[in-house]
Design a protein around this motif. Sequence first.
Motif, short mmCIF file in Angstrom:
data_model
loop_
_atom_site.label_atom_id
_atom_site.label_comp_id
_atom_site.label_asym_id
_atom_site.label_seq_id
_atom_site.Cartn_x
_atom_site.Cartn_y
_atom_site.Cartn_z
N MET A 16 0.44 -1.00 0.00
CA MET A 16 -0.06 0.02 -0.08
C MET A 16 1.06 1.02 0.49
SD MET A 16 -2.52 -0.92 2.73
CE MET A 16 -4.68 -2.78 2.04
N ILE A 17 2.02 1.32 1.33
CA ILE A 17 2.89 2.75 0.92
C ILE A 17 3.13 2.58 -0.33
CG2 ILE A 17 4.83 3.34 1.92
CD1 ILE A 17 4.03 1.31 4.77
N ARG A 18 3.65 1.41 -0.89
CA ARG A 18 4.53 1.49 -2.13
C ARG A 18 3.37 2.29 -3.50
NH1 ARG A 18 8.22 -2.62 -4.69
NH2 ARG A 18 9.37 -1.11 -6.11
N SER A 19 2.33 2.29 -3.82
CA SER A 19 1.50 2.57 -4.42
C SER A 19 0.99 3.47 -4.28
CB SER A 19 0.31 1.11 -4.11
OG SER A 19 -0.30 1.67 -3.41
N LEU A 20 1.49 4.38 -3.50
CA LEU A 20 1.06 5.64 -2.88
C LEU A 20 2.25 6.86 -4.06
CD1 LEU A 20 1.49 6.34 0.65
CD2 LEU A 20 -0.21 6.58 -0.29
N PRO A 21 1.57 7.61 -4.12
CA PRO A 21 2.06 8.62 -5.40
C PRO A 21 3.55 9.08 -5.11
CG PRO A 21 -0.07 9.51 -5.25
CD PRO A 21 -0.34 7.95 -4.08
N ASP A 22 4.32 9.57 -6.10
CA ASP A 22 5.80 9.52 -5.64
C ASP A 22 6.30 10.02 -4.01
OD1 ASP A 22 6.69 7.16 -7.25
OD2 ASP A 22 6.73 8.84 -8.97
N HIS B 6 -0.30 14.20 5.08
CA HIS B 6 -1.59 14.23 5.94
C HIS B 6 -2.38 12.90 4.49
CE1 HIS B 6 -5.81 15.80 7.35
NE2 HIS B 6 -6.03 16.00 5.84
N ARG B 7 -2.25 14.02 3.26
CA ARG B 7 -2.28 13.15 2.19
C ARG B 7 -2.51 11.45 2.57
NH1 ARG B 7 -1.92 18.27 -1.95
NH2 ARG B 7 -3.64 19.74 -1.13
N ALA B 8 -1.51 11.15 2.24
CA ALA B 8 -0.97 10.09 2.21
C ALA B 8 -1.54 9.09 3.15
CB ALA B 8 1.41 10.09 2.14
N LYS B 9 -1.34 9.95 4.82
CA LYS B 9 -2.45 9.28 5.67
C LYS B 9 -3.84 8.38 5.47
CE LYS B 9 0.61 10.30 9.80
NZ LYS B 9 0.48 11.26 10.90
N ALA B 10 -4.14 9.54 4.21
CA ALA B 10 -5.87 9.52 5.06
C ALA B 10 -5.91 9.06 3.27
CB ALA B 10 -6.03 11.17 3.66
N MET B 11 -4.87 8.18 2.39
CA MET B 11 -4.85 7.54 1.31
C MET B 11 -4.49 6.16 1.75
SD MET B 11 -3.17 7.24 -2.68
CE MET B 11 -3.54 9.10 -2.92
N LEU B 12 -3.97 6.15 3.00
CA LEU B 12 -3.61 4.84 3.27
C LEU B 12 -4.45 4.48 3.93
CD1 LEU B 12 -0.11 5.10 4.40
CD2 LEU B 12 -0.55 3.61 3.27
N THR B 13 -5.31 4.82 5.06
CA THR B 13 -6.15 4.52 5.45
C THR B 13 -7.51 4.18 4.43
OG1 THR B 13 -5.90 5.74 7.24
CG2 THR B 13 -8.82 5.58 7.40
N GLU B 14 -7.58 4.73 3.25
CA GLU B 14 -8.87 4.62 2.67
C GLU B 14 -8.03 3.08 2.01
OE1 GLU B 14 -8.85 7.47 -0.91
OE2 GLU B 14 -9.38 9.00 0.31
N LYS B 15 -6.74 2.59 1.73
CA LYS B 15 -6.84 1.71 1.13
C LYS B 15 -6.98 0.24 2.24
CE LYS B 15 -3.50 3.48 -2.10
NZ LYS B 15 -3.63 2.90 -3.08
N ILE B 16 -6.47 1.02 3.06
CA ILE B 16 -6.83 -0.11 4.55
C ILE B 16 -8.51 -0.56 4.65
CG2 ILE B 16 -6.66 -0.71 7.22
CD1 ILE B 16 -4.34 0.84 7.13
#
Length: 190
Positions: free
Chosen positions: A126-132, A167-177
Motif C-alpha cells: 500500500m505504501i509503495r502504491s502511493l504517489p511518489d 496528511h494526504r498519504a495517511k488519508a490515502m493509506l486509511t482508504e486503502k486499509i
Amino acid sequence: MNPTKYSEKELLRQISKGEAEAKHLVYKQYIRYLSAVCSRYVGNDEDFKDVLQESFLKIFSSLTSFTYQGEGTLKAWMSRIVVNESLKWLKKNARLETTAFSDNEMDIPDEEPDTEGVPTDVIYQMIRSLPDGYRTVFNLFVIEERSHREIAEMLGIKESSSASQLHRAKAMLTEKITQFRKERTLTNER
C-alpha cells in the motif's frame, strides 16, 4: 542462500587491506536491506534497479572515507546513501509533485491509519502504491523520523507542503486499509 554474517568492523578491515572479496561480502550481506530501503522511495522496478546500482557505486567508491563508529554505523551510512540517491533520482525525474494544504484541509485531523490486522507485506505494498510525493514524505517522516523542516530542506519544498503530503498519504493509506478490510470481509463471507 544466506551469506555468512561478518561484523561491520571485520568487513571494513578486509576492505582496508584491499581484499577483493570484501566488497562482494558487503554487497551480499546488505543487498536485501538496502533494496527494501530503496523500494520505499522508488516504485518502478527498472528505476529501482538503476537507483540501487548507483547507490552501490557510491558506497563502494566512498567506503575508504567512511569512519567506523561502532556496529550499525556502516549499515546506517549505506542507508543514508540509498535514501539520498533515491531522492536525487526522484527530483531529477520530476516525480515529487507536492502541494500545500488548502484551507479546507487545515481543519481535518491528522490521524494515524489503523493497521491492526493488516499483514505487514500488504501495508508495505500500500505504501509503495502511493504517489511518489506522498510516499517520499511519508517514508522520510515515519520511517526515517525526519521533521517537516528537514524534509522541506531535503526536497526543496515548503514545510507546509511536507505536512500536506504526509496528511494526504495517511488519508490515502486509511482508504486503502478500509478497502482491504471490506474485500477481506467479502471473501470470508463467501
